[in-house]
Design an enzyme around this catalytic site. Sequence first.
Site, PDB file in Angstrom:
ATOM      1  N   CYS A   1      25.977  33.019  63.382  1.00 55.16           N
ATOM      2  CA  CYS A   1      27.432  32.933  63.479  1.00 55.16           C
ATOM      3  C   CYS A   1      27.971  32.652  62.094  1.00 55.16           C
ATOM      4  O   CYS A   1      27.231  32.193  61.218  1.00 55.16           O
ATOM      5  CB  CYS A   1      27.853  31.818  64.442  1.00 55.16           C
ATOM      6  SG  CYS A   1      29.603  31.935  64.895  1.00 55.16           S
TER       7      CYS A   1
ATOM      8  N   CYS B   1      30.892  30.738  61.638  1.00 57.67           N
ATOM      9  CA  CYS B   1      31.859  29.636  61.607  1.00 57.67           C
ATOM     10  C   CYS B   1      31.428  28.459  60.738  1.00 57.67           C
ATOM     11  O   CYS B   1      32.259  27.789  60.150  1.00 57.67           O
ATOM     12  CB  CYS B   1      32.210  29.166  63.017  1.00 57.67           C
ATOM     13  SG  CYS B   1      30.848  28.369  63.886  1.00 57.67           S
TER      14      CYS B   1
ATOM     15  N   CYS C   1      34.680  32.356  63.546  1.00 56.52           N
ATOM     16  CA  CYS C   1      33.342  32.943  63.711  1.00 56.52           C
ATOM     17  C   CYS C   1      33.226  34.345  63.128  1.00 56.52           C
ATOM     18  O   CYS C   1      32.196  35.011  63.277  1.00 56.52           O
ATOM     19  CB  CYS C   1      32.963  32.960  65.191  1.00 56.52           C
ATOM     20  SG  CYS C   1      32.974  31.305  65.911  1.00 56.52           S
TER      21      CYS C   1
ATOM     22  N   LYS D   1      29.736  32.781  76.649  1.00 54.51           N
ATOM     23  CA  LYS D   1      30.086  31.567  75.915  1.00 54.51           C
ATOM     24  C   LYS D   1      31.582  31.328  76.056  1.00 54.51           C
ATOM     25  O   LYS D   1      32.396  32.178  75.699  1.00 54.51           O
ATOM     26  CB  LYS D   1      29.714  31.723  74.439  1.00 54.51           C
ATOM     27  CG  LYS D   1      30.168  30.558  73.584  1.00 54.51           C
ATOM     28  CD  LYS D   1      29.638  30.646  72.184  1.00 54.51           C
ATOM     29  CE  LYS D   1      30.209  29.533  71.325  1.00 54.51           C
ATOM     30  NZ  LYS D   1      29.695  29.584  69.947  1.00 54.51           N
TER      31      LYS D   1
ATOM     32  N   ARG E   1      31.217  20.572  66.170  1.00 49.68           N
ATOM     33  CA  ARG E   1      32.068  20.986  65.050  1.00 49.68           C
ATOM     34  C   ARG E   1      32.173  19.887  63.997  1.00 49.68           C
ATOM     35  O   ARG E   1      32.315  20.178  62.811  1.00 49.68           O
ATOM     36  CB  ARG E   1      33.428  21.443  65.565  1.00 49.68           C
ATOM     37  CG  ARG E   1      33.292  22.728  66.369  1.00 49.68           C
ATOM     38  CD  ARG E   1      34.599  23.245  66.911  1.00 49.68           C
ATOM     39  NE  ARG E   1      34.352  24.334  67.850  1.00 49.68           N
ATOM     40  CZ  ARG E   1      35.286  24.888  68.613  1.00 49.68           C
ATOM     41  NH1 ARG E   1      36.537  24.448  68.531  1.00 49.68           N
ATOM     42  NH2 ARG E   1      34.975  25.860  69.439  1.00 49.68           N
TER      43      ARG E   1
ATOM     44  N   ARG F   1      39.545  29.287  69.189  1.00 47.21           N
ATOM     45  CA  ARG F   1      38.619  30.397  69.410  1.00 47.21           C
ATOM     46  C   ARG F   1      38.913  31.158  70.706  1.00 47.21           C
ATOM     47  O   ARG F   1      38.086  31.913  71.177  1.00 47.21           O
ATOM     48  CB  ARG F   1      37.186  29.863  69.462  1.00 47.21           C
ATOM     49  CG  ARG F   1      36.743  29.088  68.228  1.00 47.21           C
ATOM     50  CD  ARG F   1      35.234  29.209  68.047  1.00 47.21           C
ATOM     51  NE  ARG F   1      34.636  28.156  67.261  1.00 47.21           N
ATOM     52  CZ  ARG F   1      34.850  27.956  65.965  1.00 47.21           C
ATOM     53  NH1 ARG F   1      35.674  28.747  65.300  1.00 47.21           N
ATOM     54  NH2 ARG F   1      34.240  26.971  65.338  1.00 47.21           N
TER      55      ARG F   1
ATOM     56  N   LYS G   1      26.898  29.140  78.316  1.00 45.79           N
ATOM     57  CA  LYS G   1      27.247  27.981  77.506  1.00 45.79           C
ATOM     58  C   LYS G   1      28.718  27.639  77.674  1.00 45.79           C
ATOM     59  O   LYS G   1      29.532  28.545  77.563  1.00 45.79           O
ATOM     60  CB  LYS G   1      26.941  28.314  76.039  1.00 45.79           C
ATOM     61  CG  LYS G   1      27.382  27.258  75.063  1.00 45.79           C
ATOM     62  CD  LYS G   1      27.150  27.742  73.670  1.00 45.79           C
ATOM     63  CE  LYS G   1      27.760  26.730  72.724  1.00 45.79           C
ATOM     64  NZ  LYS G   1      27.802  27.204  71.380  1.00 45.79           N
TER      65      LYS G   1
ATOM     66  N   SER H   1      26.998  19.857  72.788  1.00 44.46           N
ATOM     67  CA  SER H   1      27.201  18.581  72.094  1.00 44.46           C
ATOM     68  C   SER H   1      28.095  17.607  72.853  1.00 44.46           C
ATOM     69  O   SER H   1      27.813  16.405  72.904  1.00 44.46           O
ATOM     70  CB  SER H   1      27.778  18.846  70.704  1.00 44.46           C
ATOM     71  OG  SER H   1      29.013  19.538  70.796  1.00 44.46           O
TER      72      SER H   1
HETATM   73  C1  PBG Z   1      28.785  28.528  66.598  1.00 46.76           C
HETATM   74  C2  PBG Z   1      28.327  27.637  67.672  1.00 46.76           C
HETATM   75  C3  PBG Z   1      29.003  26.577  68.294  1.00 46.76           C
HETATM   76  C4  PBG Z   1      28.090  25.987  69.164  1.00 46.76           C
HETATM   77  C5  PBG Z   1      26.918  26.713  69.074  1.00 46.76           C
HETATM   78  N1  PBG Z   1      27.087  27.734  68.166  1.00 46.76           N
HETATM   79  C6  PBG Z   1      30.346  26.036  68.070  1.00 46.76           C
HETATM   80  C7  PBG Z   1      31.547  26.774  68.477  1.00 46.76           C
HETATM   81  O1  PBG Z   1      31.503  27.870  69.057  1.00 46.76           O
HETATM   82  O2  PBG Z   1      32.601  26.231  68.140  1.00 46.76           O
HETATM   83  C8  PBG Z   1      28.332  24.770  70.015  1.00 46.76           C
HETATM   84  C9  PBG Z   1      27.127  23.979  70.350  1.00 46.76           C
HETATM   85  C10 PBG Z   1      27.404  22.611  70.856  1.00 46.76           C
HETATM   86  O3  PBG Z   1      28.553  22.193  71.082  1.00 46.76           O
HETATM   87  O4  PBG Z   1      26.406  21.892  71.042  1.00 46.76           O
HETATM   88  N2  PBG Z   1      29.745  29.438  66.941  1.00 46.76           N
END
Ligand code: PBG
Length: 326
Positions: A122, A124, A132, A197, A207, A219, A250, A276
């Site tokens: 990615c 980002c 992203c 996602k 983040r 996003r 996810k 997270s």
């Molecule tokens: C990158 C990405 C993200 C996560 C995984 N890959 C962040 C997002 O999309 O903002 C989140 C993983 C997590 O919260 O543990 N795009």
Amino acid sequence: MPAPDLTVRLRRLRRTSALRRLVRETSLSADNLVMPYFVIPGRRRREPVPSMPGVERLTPDELAREAEGLCRLGIPAVILFGIPERKDATGSEAWSARGAVQLAIRLIRRRALDLAVITDVCLCEYTNHGHCGVLRGAEVDNDATLPLLARAAVSHARAGADLVAPSDMMDGRVRVIRSALDAAGFRDTGILSYAAKYASAFYGPFRDAAGSTPRSGDRRGYQMDPPNAREALREIALDLEEGADLVMVKPALAYLDVIRRARDRFHAPLGAYNVSGEYAMVKAAAMNGWIDEKRAVLEILGAIRRAGAGFILTYHAKEAARWLRG
Ligand code: PBG
């Protein structure tokens, strides 16, 4: 009062631990777990992530050491997220051969461990605007982003990644990444697609860890709208058609129904990302003494398995593997 005349008594099979194990419908073991890591440039450094107690950002050398321990716990895979030295408009450090992730893969490979290395693909973490993909005006330009993702994926494959995992949610990225990998001679590098996602509030702590909060906007223009489930099935079907080897839903907990529907519909390996924010909620409650962390985590991971996920990406992987060992 006379004893009621019951022939079926479901409690009979709950009486002892051995009986419960005998009739248990879902299993959970270290084999099902993938441990995520944030990789930072430099050497011999570990930085705690404040919103994710117990999680540290590691330099490649520290991560390689850490990987040995994971193998001893029986965890089969890691997924790596890179934090760059410098961010720019296109996220160009994402495909640097000397990037933290690329270096970490090489160091892990050098140890010849029985460990699958997955990399998040990615932009980002690498862009100065935190989106992203590349921007055209206020919008992320889908088609202009695709070749950049492909470059990042190829650089991970070249360093020795087993699987690349695009998490950007651009349309068509799996196809473009597959053909770029093939053209560069990496026919055996697989693609784990973050197929479904969602634009979720549960990515907040990630983040913080990755410094990837969008500087403006959000996003929702590319990640999925949380109320949608049928659309998730379309995303997964498309990614499989485009060549994804494994797919993922996810976050996990607010989307267990999506995991179940995906499991019933598709036969490719299916994973779920226990993200997270889900980790941080459990940690916060546990640190306050409000829940029993071990029981809560094993219940949550078991539920994600019951919903149909074969593998689970979770920041609790190491602790869970220890608990599962008894
Ligand atoms: C990158 C990405 C993200 C996560 C995984 N890959 C962040 C997002 O999309 O903002 C989140 C993983 C997590 O919260 O543990 N795009």
